[in-house]
Design a protein around this motif. Structure first.
Motif, PDB file in Angstrom:
ATOM      1  N   ILE B 281       0.836  -1.199   0.000  1.00 14.83           N
ATOM      2  CA  ILE B 281       0.000   0.000   0.000  1.00 14.83           C
ATOM      3  C   ILE B 281       0.876   1.257   0.000  1.00 14.83           C
ATOM      4  N   LEU B 282       2.089   1.126   0.553  1.00 10.79           N
ATOM      5  CA  LEU B 282       3.008   2.264   0.564  1.00 10.79           C
ATOM      6  C   LEU B 282       3.236   2.780  -0.855  1.00 10.79           C
ATOM      7  N   TYR B 283       3.411   1.836  -1.785  1.00 15.20           N
ATOM      8  CA  TYR B 283       3.599   2.249  -3.174  1.00 15.20           C
ATOM      9  C   TYR B 283       2.400   3.049  -3.659  1.00 15.20           C
ATOM     10  N   GLN B 284       1.205   2.570  -3.309  1.00 10.65           N
ATOM     11  CA  GLN B 284       0.006   3.259  -3.798  1.00 10.65           C
ATOM     12  C   GLN B 284      -0.058   4.686  -3.262  1.00 10.65           C
ATOM     13  N   HIS B 285       0.345   4.847  -1.996  1.00  4.05           N
ATOM     14  CA  HIS B 285       0.364   6.208  -1.448  1.00  4.05           C
ATOM     15  C   HIS B 285       1.320   7.097  -2.242  1.00  4.05           C
ATOM     16  N   LEU B 286       2.531   6.577  -2.466  1.00  2.00           N
ATOM     17  CA  LEU B 286       3.513   7.384  -3.192  1.00  2.00           C
ATOM     18  C   LEU B 286       3.048   7.629  -4.616  1.00  2.00           C
ATOM     19  N   PHE B 287       2.521   6.580  -5.253  1.00  2.00           N
ATOM     20  CA  PHE B 287       2.109   6.724  -6.644  1.00  2.00           C
ATOM     21  C   PHE B 287       0.997   7.756  -6.778  1.00  2.00           C
ATOM     22  N   TRP B 288      -0.006   7.656  -5.939  1.00  2.00           N
ATOM     23  CA  TRP B 288      -1.141   8.567  -6.101  1.00  2.00           C
ATOM     24  C   TRP B 288      -0.835   9.966  -5.600  1.00  2.00           C
ATOM     25  N   PHE B 289       0.211  10.098  -4.791  1.00  2.00           N
ATOM     26  CA  PHE B 289       0.614  11.464  -4.440  1.00  2.00           C
ATOM     27  C   PHE B 289       1.040  12.201  -5.706  1.00  2.00           C
ATOM     28  N   LEU B 290       1.672  11.484  -6.642  1.00  2.00           N
ATOM     29  CA  LEU B 290       1.847  12.056  -7.975  1.00  2.00           C
ATOM     30  C   LEU B 290       0.553  11.933  -8.744  1.00  2.00           C
ATOM     31  N   GLY B 291      -0.023  10.720  -8.694  1.00  3.43           N
ATOM     32  CA  GLY B 291      -1.092  10.350  -9.626  1.00  3.43           C
ATOM     33  C   GLY B 291      -2.239  11.323  -9.623  1.00  3.43           C
ATOM     34  N   HIS B 292      -2.621  11.829  -8.434  1.00  2.75           N
ATOM     35  CA  HIS B 292      -3.760  12.735  -8.514  1.00  2.75           C
ATOM     36  C   HIS B 292      -3.404  14.102  -9.061  1.00  2.75           C
ATOM     37  N   PRO B 293      -2.327  14.740  -8.551  1.00  4.93           N
ATOM     38  CA  PRO B 293      -1.924  15.985  -9.230  1.00  4.93           C
ATOM     39  C   PRO B 293      -1.730  15.777 -10.737  1.00  4.93           C
ATOM     40  N   GLU B 294      -1.278  14.589 -11.117  1.00  2.00           N
ATOM     41  CA  GLU B 294      -1.087  14.292 -12.541  1.00  2.00           C
ATOM     42  C   GLU B 294      -2.384  14.503 -13.327  1.00  2.00           C
ATOM     43  N   VAL B 295      -3.504  14.152 -12.710  1.00  2.00           N
ATOM     44  CA  VAL B 295      -4.792  14.373 -13.372  1.00  2.00           C
ATOM     45  C   VAL B 295      -4.945  15.853 -13.721  1.00  2.00           C
ATOM     46  N   TYR B 296      -4.535  16.712 -12.784  1.00  2.00           N
ATOM     47  CA  TYR B 296      -4.672  18.152 -13.041  1.00  2.00           C
ATOM     48  C   TYR B 296      -3.536  18.664 -13.915  1.00  2.00           C
ATOM     49  N   ILE B 297      -2.382  17.972 -13.884  1.00  2.00           N
ATOM     50  CA  ILE B 297      -1.313  18.320 -14.816  1.00  2.00           C
ATOM     51  C   ILE B 297      -1.832  18.126 -16.240  1.00  2.00           C
ATOM     52  N   ILE B 298      -2.676  17.136 -16.411  1.00  2.00           N
ATOM     53  CA  ILE B 298      -3.264  16.880 -17.716  1.00  2.00           C
ATOM     54  C   ILE B 298      -4.364  17.889 -18.020  1.00  2.00           C
ATOM     55  N   LEU B 299      -5.202  18.126 -17.014  1.00  2.00           N
ATOM     56  CA  LEU B 299      -6.427  18.872 -17.278  1.00  2.00           C
ATOM     57  C   LEU B 299      -6.225  20.387 -17.329  1.00  2.00           C
ATOM     58  N   LEU B 300      -5.380  20.923 -16.433  1.00  2.00           N
ATOM     59  CA  LEU B 300      -5.276  22.384 -16.354  1.00  2.00           C
ATOM     60  C   LEU B 300      -4.848  23.029 -17.675  1.00  2.00           C
ATOM     61  N   PRO B 301      -3.825  22.494 -18.368  1.00  2.00           N
ATOM     62  CA  PRO B 301      -3.485  23.131 -19.649  1.00  2.00           C
ATOM     63  C   PRO B 301      -4.655  23.114 -20.620  1.00  2.00           C
ATOM     64  N   ALA B 302      -5.415  22.001 -20.612  1.00  2.00           N
ATOM     65  CA  ALA B 302      -6.572  21.932 -21.503  1.00  2.00           C
ATOM     66  C   ALA B 302      -7.585  23.003 -21.124  1.00  2.00           C
ATOM     67  N   LEU B 303      -7.782  23.205 -19.810  1.00  5.47           N
ATOM     68  CA  LEU B 303      -8.731  24.241 -19.381  1.00  5.47           C
ATOM     69  C   LEU B 303      -8.200  25.628 -19.729  1.00  5.47           C
ATOM     70  N   GLY B 304      -6.893  25.810 -19.607  1.00  3.40           N
ATOM     71  CA  GLY B 304      -6.306  27.103 -19.963  1.00  3.40           C
ATOM     72  C   GLY B 304      -6.533  27.414 -21.428  1.00  3.40           C
ATOM     73  N   ILE B 305      -6.288  26.430 -22.276  1.00  2.00           N
ATOM     74  CA  ILE B 305      -6.491  26.615 -23.717  1.00  2.00           C
ATOM     75  C   ILE B 305      -7.952  26.936 -23.984  1.00  2.00           C
ATOM     76  N   THR B 306      -8.843  26.210 -23.295  1.00  2.00           N
ATOM     77  CA  THR B 306     -10.275  26.449 -23.474  1.00  2.00           C
ATOM     78  C   THR B 306     -10.649  27.875 -23.106  1.00  2.00           C
ATOM     79  N   SER B 307     -10.107  28.367 -21.979  1.00  2.00           N
ATOM     80  CA  SER B 307     -10.422  29.739 -21.568  1.00  2.00           C
ATOM     81  C   SER B 307     -10.071  30.705 -22.682  1.00  2.00           C
ATOM     82  N   GLU B 308      -8.891  30.514 -23.237  1.00  2.00           N
ATOM     83  CA  GLU B 308      -8.405  31.424 -24.269  1.00  2.00           C
ATOM     84  C   GLU B 308      -9.276  31.325 -25.531  1.00  2.00           C
ATOM     85  N   VAL B 309      -9.550  30.076 -25.944  1.00  2.00           N
ATOM     86  CA  VAL B 309     -10.297  29.881 -27.190  1.00  2.00           C
ATOM     87  C   VAL B 309     -11.732  30.365 -27.039  1.00  2.00           C
TER      88      VAL B 309
END
Lengths: 484, 636, 193
Positions: B281-309
């Motif tokens: 489970i330790l791995y899962q904690h470490l992985f998702w500590f990246l993994g969830h921000p990663e979701v927003y690493i993916i999404l925020l640029p898309a939202l930024g582009i959308t705002s502009e467009v």
């Protein structure tokens, strides 16, 4: 698994004694069928490749002596450099077949007899009987039609692609005409505005249709089979209602505005950069809705996970490994005997300490039976990798982690018989699925779950042998390890 | 900027990096120019995306027709597709690599790498990135990482097959499944190279945005794209090193016999060394500590582009600029404290679970604010429904649909029965997969003229949008119902289960929709490459946009602007401002009497429109009264 | 906020100085996150029990002293460079380099001491963690030593002086980070055995 084999062994002996050898051929095949369904179906079928190859005709392809060696320990055979073994190993992408060192020659032979009998049956009948335990006959009927259907579908795809290409071409030509004339021929913004509106209407229609048609297929449409399932479902429905409202309003506005404010020659946009009141409102409203969901959700969560429930509950151990499940009942003392992963071997599959007093009355099965109305606490344990025990009808799921015991407490409320009546499906059975990726046969790693009345339960448990009745030959354990 | 051409001949003098002579290699391969690096990221991303999509089509075929044989599979997959049947081991490999490619290679590097590189220097008014050399390294690490991942497809035992999250012990025991051998090792190498790339890129983006803005480009005048890229880079900088740590420990478990993530594993399963005392489970904690921000690493640029467009193509200022920044910041902060919602059923302490429920559902508030602000921006706009705007609208639609199902999954109690089912597959493919891909497409259609100096074909663009949009909904919407019926994800076939067989038709339908979606992407790929070669030449500012990148000449030069870098006098969203001659005022145009860029632009025009426009206040009242009713209803 | 104005080409080169230092700080942040992740994994794992407690090798105490001392010499080098005292600068940098190498050797001896104490890489996670965390720090340290070497060579070529402080100030920042990180790790291990 050990217990099961013992059971089969003993029935075999009894059967042999009683029926002498009147119909020995058929009898062997029957034993083989039992062995096959208990040990082989997670990876093999007769007529189709599953995880391992199809076994049809295997009795002709390989001689019996070789098959005996292969089934008992295929890896040893591969390592010894046996050409045929190496070929089979490589042909199957070097997937390692589980060793069945504890099988007797008689048992393997009965398996071969079963394969022979099945191979010689007409094709359709064989499929039905092999897959009989789970695959319904309706499935076979649909699958035979699929070939035809899919051809038609392919044709539809090709035609529609061509159609789209033609439409694109036409529009492209029109656009070029527009360029030449100096004024656009196609009002793109208008067309797409209407398409957005059309998508909204059709999309909402299709979504409604889906809700009507497909909701009955979900477990949410069925009576939950456990006590906490009722509060689970009400929590689910509240969330569905609130999100549904938001979904309709926001998607509706999005596409409606997309249609309504499509650009045309006269339209001017409104300079409207800010409105703090409005923003405050649509920050507060979601916050309130979410507060409702959080409060309700946490109440539900804490009542489901309340550890105090586990005190009076019956303890059942659920043990997962690649690729099957076992259940262990505590027996009369209601204490599960201690276990140690170092004792895990092919014979002592669960690694239970055979010398411990509390373990001797334990019962290991490969079906999971509950008493209706009796709270149970499932104690999960895994041998190799993470699995997840998922019982959708009970709204129960918990990861099964090697080296980290987990548990789930709940009360089953609907017997299998009652559920069959409720659903109108006489063949219905509860299941426990593996829901964490664990390897090639992950998708077949399941265990039958039965909710019994008190009488049925006692009757069933009475037929299961106790651990003590099967002495564990520790010698064979060491041998297994040495071979590996 | 009207005399830009006269400046062109001496642009070499403005080149800060001394590339006076350019060979093919230094211009196209080891380029340090951010615009070229952006193109390299984009094209590598498109290639990887095509690969990932092809994989998804292969396993969709398997799911729809588990009993049928497809001889072409043997042709392309060799022994993994013997007799036209996909091997179950390779099915797992396909879903793993599909996930890895889409999450990291397409939606992290392909999306954020492309547009951060292209837009950050151009929109903040800088000649290039803070460190063009690190920027080049960033791409080449990414390229090497892609190569290693592709090579892993061909090793014995196949590529990594433990799911894209590679949970140990499955990934830590080389003998557990064929894909946990060499394939898994290469996967880890690829990810470590990828992390190096992401970190080098990230430090560059942050430094450039914070230190190299042109005169007058206050933080409060930055376009929302830049805000999104900045916060994305910060998220990456803080979370990727943790994944690196997790990966290093996993490598030691795999190759050196340690047991960080392994507990009670007998020696014969674990390469001859008994493993005790670790915690999977330790791995899962470490992985998702990246993994969830990663979701927003993916999404925020898309939202930024959308705002502009959305703002540009609606000819309207983005509604609630400050609220948009605030919600980006709130999402970023919250994203670090919600990782546990991926682990509700790992047997975690129920109280800890409650904390994660709270955090997770709070994150819905800033997300809702963003959605409402997008809709408010469209309201009373003058919508130029270009392919870019349609993709942006598509993003908002997916963001709503997928975001709402997140309220089910984020609630620990409901997650019990939905975890790891098709409901989850539907949820994240809508909110993160489709939404981010649509953001990326929106960006490509919008900035293609900037990147290549050519226009894309509109007709093909519209066809691409509608086919993709409809097929994406057809693929992912029905999956919710399969999830509610308890169909687990990552199953090679559902034929062994009576209650799942009712979904045979649905699976076929989904696969057909997926194939249609795949074909639609061919339209895009054709359009993309064809337009690069034969597209119509673009004018300098084809969308009549306000941001600085459109003040740079179409011809690409090192240093971006011939002559001085333009100063900035206003925010990026003065569209349709009353009193202005045109419906846009680029950021580099001063108002009358505005001499110092740091002064605020003429405020009276703004005040006038805001408070006294009769039309506006009337509409406001109508909108208000509706909302007030809702509000009152909710309160009672 | 440091708003850099890139008005023309002549001022741009000066403007680049700040971003380089900024990049270094960001990389340090990333590195801090790496160690934060590893040490929190250590704490989480330790909280689960079944944890073997053992004494750190005595050598680690000495290396902690060495690295603290090397920070002082590094700072001395920077001050000397600012004052254009090239001779002192060379001495200070050479000393830093020597102390850095000494630190590396000390860590190696520390590991040998652990092995002599029957604490191995493969074993209870508490043992593995000490090796891996100190190992990752040593990898950073190697980077630092190379950096100091580069600055030393530049110094010998008279490229580091009062008006060219960029490389040495970057190096100093990084070196102090390495020292601070090890001191943190040492006390972390000491307090969380």
């Amino acid at each position: 698994m050990k217990i099961f084999i013992r059971l089969i062994q003993s029935t075999f002996i009894i059967a042999a004694l009683l029926l002498s050898s009147i119909n020995s051929q058929a009898q062997t095949a029957d034993e083989g069928a039992q062995l096959f369904n208990a040990n082989c179906t997670s990876c093999h079928a007769i007529n189709e490749k599953v995880v391992g190859p199809a076994l049809k005709g295997a009795h002709k392809k390989y001689d019996e002596a070789w098959l005996l060696k292969w089934v008992k320990n295929s890896q040893a055979l591969v390592k010894s450099g046996d050409a045929q073994a190496v070929k089979v190993y490589n042909d199957n992408n070097q997937s390692v077949m589980t060793s069945f060192t504890n099988f007797t020659d008689v048992q393997v032979k009965s398996l071969i007899a079963y394969i022979k009998a099945e191979s010689e049956k007409p094709a359709t009948a064989t499929t039905a009987s092999v897959a009989g335990s789970t695959t319904s006959s309706t499935m076979d009927a649909t699958s035979s039609n699929e070939g035809l259907e899919s051809k038609i579908n392919w044709l539809i795809i090709i035609i529609s692609v061509l159609l789209i290409m033609i439409i694109v071409l036409v529009f492209d030509i029109l656009a070029k005409v527009g360029d030449i004339q100096g004024k656009p021929v196609i009002d793109w913004y208008g067309i797409n505005g209407f398409l957005l509106l059309g998508f909204l209407v059709l999309g909402m229609g299709a979504a409604t249709w889906e809700f009507i048609v497909h909701t009955p297929l979900t477990v949410n449409a069925q009576t939950p089979a456990s006590e906490h399932g009722v509060i689970y479902d009400s929590m689910f429905n509240i969330t569905l209602l609130l999100t549904g409202i938001v979904f309709i309003i926001t998607e509706g506005l999005l596409f409606w505005y997309g249609f309504k404010y499509r650009s045309n020659a006269k339209r001017k946009a409104l300079y409207y950069p800010d409105n703090h009141k409005l923003e405050l409102i649509w920050t507060i409203i979601p916050a309130i809705v979410l507060t409702v969901l959080v409060v309700r959700g946490l109440k539900t969560w804490s009542s489901i996970t309340d550890r105090a429930q586990a005190e009076n509950a019956q303890k059942i151990e659920v043990y997962g490994y690649q690729f099957a499940w076992n259940a262990r009942y505590a027996g009369t003392d209601n204490i599960l005997g201690p276990h140690d992963f170092r004792k895990i071997g092919v014979v002592n599959a669960l690694g239970v300490d055979p010398n411990n007093e509390t373990a001797k009355d334990d019962i290991v099965t490969n079906e999971l039976h509950f008493k209706v109305g009796q709270p149970v606490v499932l104690k999960f344990r895994a041998k190799d990798v993470i699995h997840s025990a998922y019982l959708p009808h009970f709204r129960v799921q918990m990861n099964v982690v090697p080296g980290l015991p987990t548990q789930f407490t709940f009360t089953p409320t609907v017997t299998t018989a009652q559920m069959r009546v409720l659903l109108g499906k006489p063949n219905f059975d509860y299941i426990l699925l593996c829901n964490k990726i664990c390897g090639s046969a992950h998708y077949r790693m399941k265990m039958k779950v039965v909710v019994d009345t008190q009488d049925e339960y006692n009757k069933w448990l009475g037929t299961q042998p106790k651990l003590a009745s099967i002495s564990t030959p520790s010698v064979s354990d060491t041998k297994t390890l040495a071979v590996k | 900027m009207s005399n830009q051409h006269s400046h062109n001949d001496d642009h070499g003098h403005h080149d800060a990096h001394g590339h006076h002579e350019e060979t093919f290699i230094s211009k196209y391969v080891f380029s340090m120019d951010h615009k070229m690096i952006a193109k390299q990221f984009l094209i590598t991303g498109i290639i990887m995306g095509t690969l990932g999509m092809a994989m998804s089509l292969i396993f969709r075929l398997q799911l729809a027709f588990p009993d049928m044989k497809f001889p072409f599979l043997e042709t392309i997959l060799g022994h993994w597709g013997k007799d036209g049947k996909l091997d179950p081991n390779f099915y797992l490999a396909l879903i793993t690599i599909h996930g890895t490619i889409m999450v990291f290679y397409v939606l992290t590097a392909g999306l954020s790498g492309t547009f951060s590189n292209l837009l950050i220097p151009l929109q903040v008014g800088a000649r290039d990135m803070a460190s063009p050399f690190l920027n080049m390294l960033s791409y080449w690490f990414f390229f090497m990482s892609s190569c290693v991942l592709c090579v892993s497809l061909f090793v014995e035992g196949g590529p990594a097959s433990a799911g894209w999250t590679v949970y140990p012990p499955l990934s830590a025991l080389p003998k557990a499944i064929p894909g946990s051998g060499t394939g898994m090792t290469l996967w880890l190498v690829a990810i470590i190279l990828f992390i190096a790339s992401a970190l080098l890129g990230g430090v560059n983006y942050i430094t450039t945005v914070l230190n190299m803005r042109t005169k007058g480009m206050k933080m409060t005048r930055l376009p929302l794209t830049i805000w999104a890229f900045l916060i994305t880079a910060v998220l990456g900088l803080l979370s990727f090193p943790v994944l690196l740590g997790a990966g290093l420990l996993l490598i030691f478990d795999r190759s050196f016999g340690t047991s960080f993530y392994l507990a009670d594993i007998p020696a014969d399963l674990a390469g001859g060394i008994e493993r005790v005392g670790g915690s999977p489970i330790l791995y899962q904690h470490l992985f998702w500590f990246l993994g969830h921000p990663e979701v927003y690493i993916i999404l925020l640029p898309a939202l930024g582009i959308t705002s502009e467009v959305i703002a540009t193509q609606s000819r309207k200022p983005i509604f609630g600029y400050r609220a948009m920044i605030g919600s980006i910041l709130a999402i970023a902060v919250l994203s670090f404290i919600v990782w546990g919602h991926h682990m509700f059923i790992t047997g975690m302490n129920p109280f800890l679970g409650s904390v994660f429920v709270l955090g997770t559902l709070i994150i819905a508030v800033p997300s809702a604010v963003k959605t409402f602000n997008y809709i408010a921006t469209l309201w009373k706009g003058n919508l130029h429904l270009t392919p870019a705007l349609l993709f942006a609208i598509g993003l908002v639609s997916f963001f709503i649909s997928g975001g709402l199902t997140g309220l089910f999954l984020g609630n620990a109690a409901l997650d019990i029965n939905l975890h790891d089912t098709y409901f989850v597959v539907a949820h994240f493919h809508l909110v993160m997969g489709s939404a981010a891909i649509f953001g990326m497409m929106s960006g490509i259609y919008h900035w293609f003229p900037k990147m290549f100096g050519k226009m894309m074909n509109n007709t093909l663009g519209y066809a691409h949008f509608w086919l993709t949009f409809i097929s994406a909904y057809c693929v992912f919407f029905p999956m919710h119902f399969m999830g509610l019926a308890g169909v687990p994800r990552r199953y090679y076939a559902n034929t062994a289960y009576d209650q799942f067989n009712v979904f045979v038709d649905m699976n076929i339908f989904i696969t057909i929709a997926a194939i249609v979606g795949g074909i639609a992407q061919l339209f895009f790929i054709y359009n993309f490459f064809n337009s690069i070669i034969r597209g119509k030449k673009t004018v300098q500012n084809p969308w009549k946009s306000n941001t600085l990148e459109w003040t740079a000449p179409v011809e690409k030069i090192h240093g971006n602007w011939p002559g001085e870098i333009p100063h900035v006098y206003r925010w990026a969203y003065d569209y349709s401002k009353p009193g202005a001659d045109d419906d846009f005022i680029p950021q580099n145009i001063p108002d009358e009497g505005q001499t110092d860029p740091l002064d605020e632009p003429n405020a009276t025009v703004f005040e006038h429109s805001h408070s006294h426009s009769p039309e506006a206040s009337q509409k406001e009242v109508v909108m208000f009264s509706g909302l007030k009713k809702l509000f009152g209803f909710a309160k009672s | 906020m440091i708003a850099t104005v890139n008005q023309n080409i002549n001022t741009e080169n000066e403007a680049v100085i700040t971003p380089k230092k900024f990049v270094l700080w960001l990389l340090i942040v990333a590195s801090v996150m790496l160690f934060a992740g590893l040490t929190s994994a250590y704490i989480v794992r330790r909280g689960e029990g079944n944890w073997l407690s053992f004494d750190l090798p005595s050598m680690f105490a000495y290396t902690t002293g060495i690295i603290a001392l090397s920070s002082v010499t590094m700072q001395w080098a920077l001050i000397s460079a600012k004052k254009d005292e090239l001779k002192n600068l060379k001495i200070a940098l050479t000393l830093t380099l020597a102390l850095g190498v000494l630190f590396g050797i000390g860590q190696w001896i520390g590991w040998q001491q652990l092995i002599a104490n029957n604490i191995h890489l493969v074993g209870n996670p508490s043992e593995s963690f000490v090796y891996i965390i100190s190992g990752i720090h040593l990898v950073h340290m190697l980077g630092g030593i190379v950096f100091v070497l580069v600055v030393l060579v530049k110094t010998l070529q008279f490229n580091v002086h009062k008006k060219n402080l960029l490389s040495i100030s970057l190096c100093t920042t990084f070196w102090h980070f390495l020292g601070a990180m090890w001191i943190y790790l040492y006390f972390f291990f000491l307090l969380n055995r």
